[in-house]
Design a protein around this motif. Structure first.
Motif, mmCIF file in Angstrom:
data_model
loop_
_atom_site.group_PDB
_atom_site.id
_atom_site.type_symbol
_atom_site.label_atom_id
_atom_site.label_comp_id
_atom_site.label_asym_id
_atom_site.label_seq_id
_atom_site.Cartn_x
_atom_site.Cartn_y
_atom_site.Cartn_z
ATOM 1 N N ALA A 271 20.237 -44.214 -11.106
ATOM 2 C CA ALA A 271 20.892 -43.734 -12.323
ATOM 3 C C ALA A 271 20.073 -42.588 -12.907
ATOM 4 N N LEU A 272 20.731 -41.722 -13.669
ATOM 5 C CA LEU A 272 20.049 -40.560 -14.244
ATOM 6 C C LEU A 272 19.231 -40.996 -15.456
ATOM 7 N N THR A 273 18.026 -41.436 -15.179
ATOM 8 C CA THR A 273 17.069 -41.828 -16.212
ATOM 9 C C THR A 273 15.800 -41.008 -16.009
ATOM 10 N N GLU A 274 14.794 -41.303 -16.817
ATOM 11 C CA GLU A 274 13.513 -40.616 -16.662
ATOM 12 C C GLU A 274 12.929 -40.838 -15.271
ATOM 13 N N ARG A 275 13.199 -41.998 -14.668
ATOM 14 C CA ARG A 275 12.666 -42.296 -13.338
ATOM 15 C C ARG A 275 13.282 -41.367 -12.283
ATOM 16 N N LYS A 276 14.574 -41.124 -12.395
ATOM 17 C CA LYS A 276 15.214 -40.237 -11.423
ATOM 18 C C LYS A 276 14.771 -38.790 -11.642
ATOM 19 N N ILE A 277 14.610 -38.397 -12.894
ATOM 20 C CA ILE A 277 14.135 -37.036 -13.173
ATOM 21 C C ILE A 277 12.791 -36.804 -12.491
ATOM 22 N N ILE A 278 11.889 -37.770 -12.632
ATOM 23 C CA ILE A 278 10.549 -37.632 -12.051
ATOM 24 C C ILE A 278 10.634 -37.631 -10.526
ATOM 25 N N ALA A 279 11.422 -38.557 -9.955
ATOM 26 C CA ALA A 279 11.558 -38.601 -8.500
ATOM 27 C C ALA A 279 12.147 -37.294 -7.971
ATOM 28 N N ARG A 280 13.125 -36.732 -8.678
ATOM 29 C CA ARG A 280 13.720 -35.458 -8.264
ATOM 30 C C ARG A 280 12.703 -34.318 -8.317
ATOM 31 N N ARG A 281 11.943 -34.261 -9.413
ATOM 32 C CA ARG A 281 10.968 -33.162 -9.529
ATOM 33 C C ARG A 281 9.876 -33.297 -8.470
ATOM 34 N N CYS A 282 9.476 -34.532 -8.170
ATOM 35 C CA CYS A 282 8.520 -34.737 -7.078
ATOM 36 C C CYS A 282 9.125 -34.280 -5.753
ATOM 37 N N ALA A 283 10.393 -34.602 -5.537
ATOM 38 C CA ALA A 283 11.054 -34.232 -4.285
ATOM 39 C C ALA A 283 11.138 -32.723 -4.104
ATOM 40 N N VAL A 400 0.406 -35.451 -5.546
ATOM 41 C CA VAL A 400 1.363 -35.357 -6.645
ATOM 42 C C VAL A 400 1.427 -36.705 -7.338
ATOM 43 N N PHE A 401 1.012 -36.753 -8.604
ATOM 44 C CA PHE A 401 1.090 -37.972 -9.402
ATOM 45 C C PHE A 401 2.366 -37.936 -10.226
ATOM 46 N N GLY A 402 3.125 -39.026 -10.192
ATOM 47 C CA GLY A 402 4.364 -39.107 -10.950
ATOM 48 C C GLY A 402 4.338 -40.254 -11.926
ATOM 49 N N GLY A 403 4.860 -40.022 -13.121
ATOM 50 C CA GLY A 403 4.927 -41.083 -14.122
ATOM 51 C C GLY A 403 5.515 -40.558 -15.412
ATOM 52 N N THR A 404 6.016 -41.458 -16.245
ATOM 53 C CA THR A 404 6.553 -41.023 -17.533
ATOM 54 C C THR A 404 5.427 -40.470 -18.406
ATOM 55 N N PHE A 405 5.796 -39.600 -19.328
ATOM 56 C CA PHE A 405 4.797 -38.938 -20.165
ATOM 57 C C PHE A 405 4.122 -39.931 -21.107
ATOM 58 N N THR A 406 4.899 -40.848 -21.654
ATOM 59 C CA THR A 406 4.360 -41.963 -22.423
ATOM 60 C C THR A 406 4.950 -43.248 -21.853
ATOM 61 N N ALA A 407 4.389 -44.386 -22.221
ATOM 62 C CA ALA A 407 4.862 -45.672 -21.682
ATOM 63 C C ALA A 407 5.127 -46.642 -22.819
ATOM 64 N N GLY A 408 5.937 -47.666 -22.535
ATOM 65 C CA GLY A 408 6.175 -48.695 -23.534
ATOM 66 C C GLY A 408 7.274 -48.343 -24.506
ATOM 67 N N LEU A 410 9.806 -45.967 -24.016
ATOM 68 C CA LEU A 410 10.365 -44.619 -23.924
ATOM 69 C C LEU A 410 11.857 -44.673 -23.602
ATOM 70 N N LYS A 411 12.658 -43.902 -24.350
ATOM 71 C CA LYS A 411 14.089 -43.760 -24.082
ATOM 72 C C LYS A 411 14.460 -42.274 -24.133
ATOM 73 N N VAL A 412 15.170 -41.827 -23.113
ATOM 74 C CA VAL A 412 15.575 -40.424 -23.047
ATOM 75 C C VAL A 412 17.067 -40.337 -22.715
ATOM 76 N N LEU A 422 14.907 -39.873 -27.175
ATOM 77 C CA LEU A 422 15.538 -40.737 -28.171
ATOM 78 C C LEU A 422 14.529 -41.653 -28.839
ATOM 79 N N GLN A 423 13.565 -42.124 -28.063
ATOM 80 C CA GLN A 423 12.502 -42.983 -28.594
ATOM 81 C C GLN A 423 11.241 -42.755 -27.793
ATOM 82 N N GLU A 424 10.164 -42.438 -28.473
ATOM 83 C CA GLU A 424 8.905 -42.151 -27.799
ATOM 84 C C GLU A 424 8.238 -43.456 -27.370
ATOM 85 N N GLY A 425 7.551 -43.404 -26.207
ATOM 86 C CA GLY A 425 6.797 -44.564 -25.751
ATOM 87 C C GLY A 425 5.613 -44.836 -26.656
#
Length: 534
Positions: A271-283, A400-408, A410-412, A422-425
């Motif tokens: 699904a198009l979430t922060e996880r997919k954005i990061i995986a795409r940019r890594c790819a 290449v290190f991948g991860g959300t900018f903040t944790a806990g 986070l909603k985008v 929408l909500q910061e980690g």
């Protein structure tokens, strides 16, 4: 070879024994019935006591199975493993200082099996230098009562190395699929081979008992010789568990066992979430012909993105468990893979990694400091360990290190090719200091390694011992959404770019077009060959 029950095997363990356990992660070739039998015996009569458990890979479903079954006060004296993240009750015992706990590089422990098998003095390697595994920085200890030095710093011809000490083995628990009447073990319905053969040889060298859990028994002479992974001459006891699944959450998957390949459109789609954005940019860092490692966590999405973009055939994705090609599995099945082209024993995969065979590696990062040091092993009152992280990160040409900018929390949301927070980690990833060092930025800089840090809203690179912000997501404010959530101010590239808007849209990115004409450099001697047809 004798066929016995799991309870009979558990009854052979004695107080103070060292128990070696094969398998990986969430049930991949994990001898669960044998581990459960040890727990059952201890709860019934309080024995065995104070055993040492050694397992190169983390074992468990992050609840009660796997190594978590050993987390009873008095049962364990010590655990030595690659990671404790799969067995939280064990990690809690270490946090409470109720057991000795060491987390050492998965590859080093795996290769140490071969050193023990051959009767050599131990493992000498560069893997772990300048990390918390280095004796100068803690020696891999994860509890105060862990006093013994399992790793030593040595010097050979003026160069520093780490020496991982061997140990005695009283019993080993292994797993296969089929045993014949002579004890020959095949692994045709397992997701990995792991280090089963090396463990059996090491245990035999120490005079210990080799026990294998299998699904079924075959008649003598009916197993194809080339399918035997553990020769019967090494096996003492066999336990039959007909219902063993391929992983804890998957009873059977023909793609995991390599019995067939599935169409690319049968792969799960992120699904198009922060996880997919990061995986795409890594790819987007992939290049045709590149040999890559995809670690657990958020980076496992790279394989799914590559399948969605129909570029799996352009690259070689691998994981440390020994799988080569295809797409490494995500979630709790991480460690398995689909559509792989080859599978090798885990120690040999780490030989390739340690020797610099990886072109690009993609791993998670939990804490990052201003020098590009990374922590994934211990943070926020959690003991994780490192798994294959150190072997991989220290030796890949590009990291290449991948991860959300903040944790806990986070909603985008993605809107028209832009990113909205929408909500910061609640937890910062970019911090002033690390609790443990799992990756040394200065050491990487010294070796000339290229290092990137990819998040859903910003991309950084390591440059001359510092971090430089090189990309920012469309719709993101630099001060409000990036710099305000960092404990240090990075360098800002004079050529600061906007991240590709395709990252934030539902439709595929057409990465095949981006890969065309961008190949990983081939061996220079190949240029001497003629350009005629093969």
């Amino acid at each position: 070879m004798r066929i016995v029950t799991a309870a009979e095997v558990a009854g052979l363990l004695q107080d103070g024994d060292t128990l070696l356990i094969g398998g990986s992660g969430a049930g991949h070739a994990v001898p669960e019935a044998l581990i459960e039998a040890v727990e059952t015996r201890f709860l019934a009569d309080g024995t065995p006591e104070r055993i040492t458990a050694v397992h190169p890979v983390g074992l468990g479903d992050r609840t009660f199975r796997g190594a978590s079954r050993l987390a009873h006060k008095g049962l364990l004296k010590r655990v030595v493993c690659g990671t404790l993240v799969d067995s939280p009750p064990l990690a809690q015992l270490a946090l409470n200082d109720e057991i000795e706990a060491y987390t050492l590089p998965q590859g080093a422990l795996s290769q140490l099996m071969r050193e023990i098998a051959a009767g050599r003095p131990g493992l000498v390697t560069h893997v772990g230098l300048h990390t918390f595994v280095d004796p100068r920085l803690g020696g891999g200890r994860q509890s105060p009562r862990s006093k013994e030095d399992l790793v030593k710093l040595i010097e050979i011809e003026g160069k520093s190395w780490l020496f991982y000490k061997p140990f005695n083995i009283d019993m080993v628990f292994l797993r296969g699929t089929t045993a014949d009447e002579d004890g020959n073990i095949s692994m045709e319905q397992e997701a990995i081979f792991g280090d089963m053969l090396s463990m059996a040889q090491a245990t035999r060298r120490c005079g210990g008992l080799v026990v294998a859990q299998v699904k079924r028994i075959a008649k003598r002479g009916t197993l194809p010789a080339k399918s035997v992974k553990i020769p019967g001459m090494l096996v003492d006891l066999v336990v039959v568990e007909p219902h063993q699944p391929v992983t804890y959450q998957t009873q059977h998957d023909f793609a995991y066992t390599g019995e067939l390949r599935i169409p690319l459109d049968a792969f799960p789609t992120l699904a198009l979430t922060e996880r997919k954005i990061i995986a795409r940019r890594c790819a987007m860092e992939l290049r045709t012909g590149a040999i890559c490692n995809v670690g657990s966590g958020i980076c496992t999405g790279i394989g799914l993105v590559a399948a969605e973009e129909n570029i799996l055939h352009n690259i070689v994705l691998t994981n440390e468990q020994g799988l080569i090609g295809g797409a490494p599995a995500a979630g709790l099945d991480a460690g398995a893979a689909r559509n792989y082209s080859a599978i090798v024993d885990q120690p040999y995969q780490f030989d390739f990694y340690d020797g610099g065979g990886l072109d690009i590696a993609f791993l998670s990062a939990v804490e990052i400091d201003a020098e590009g040091n990374v922590n994934i092993s211990r943070f926020a009152d959690k003991i994780v360990g490192v798994g294959g992280f150190i072997n991989i990160s220290q030796n890949a040409k590009k990291m290449v290190f991948g991860g959300t900018f903040t944790a806990g929390g986070l909603k985008v949301r993605c809107e028209d090719g832009e990113l909205r927070i929408l909500q910061e980690g609640g937890h910062r990833k970019f911090v002033s200091s690390l609790q443990q060092t799992s990756y040394s930025g200065p050491f990487a800089n010294e070796r000339g390694q290229t290092t990137l840090f990819v998040t859903e809203r910003a991309v950084f690179r390591a440059l001359h011992g510092a971090l430089e912000l090189m990309e920012i997501a469309p719709g993101i404010d630099l001060e409000r959404d990036v710099l305000a959530h960092m404990a240090f101010r990075p360098q800002i590239s004079p050529d600061l770019k906007t991240m590709d808007a395709r990252l934030f849209r539902e439709e595929p990115m057409n990465l095949q077009e981006a890969l065309d004409g961008q190949s990983w450099p081939s061996h220079p001697r190949l240029s001497l060959l003629g350009k005629g047809e093969r």
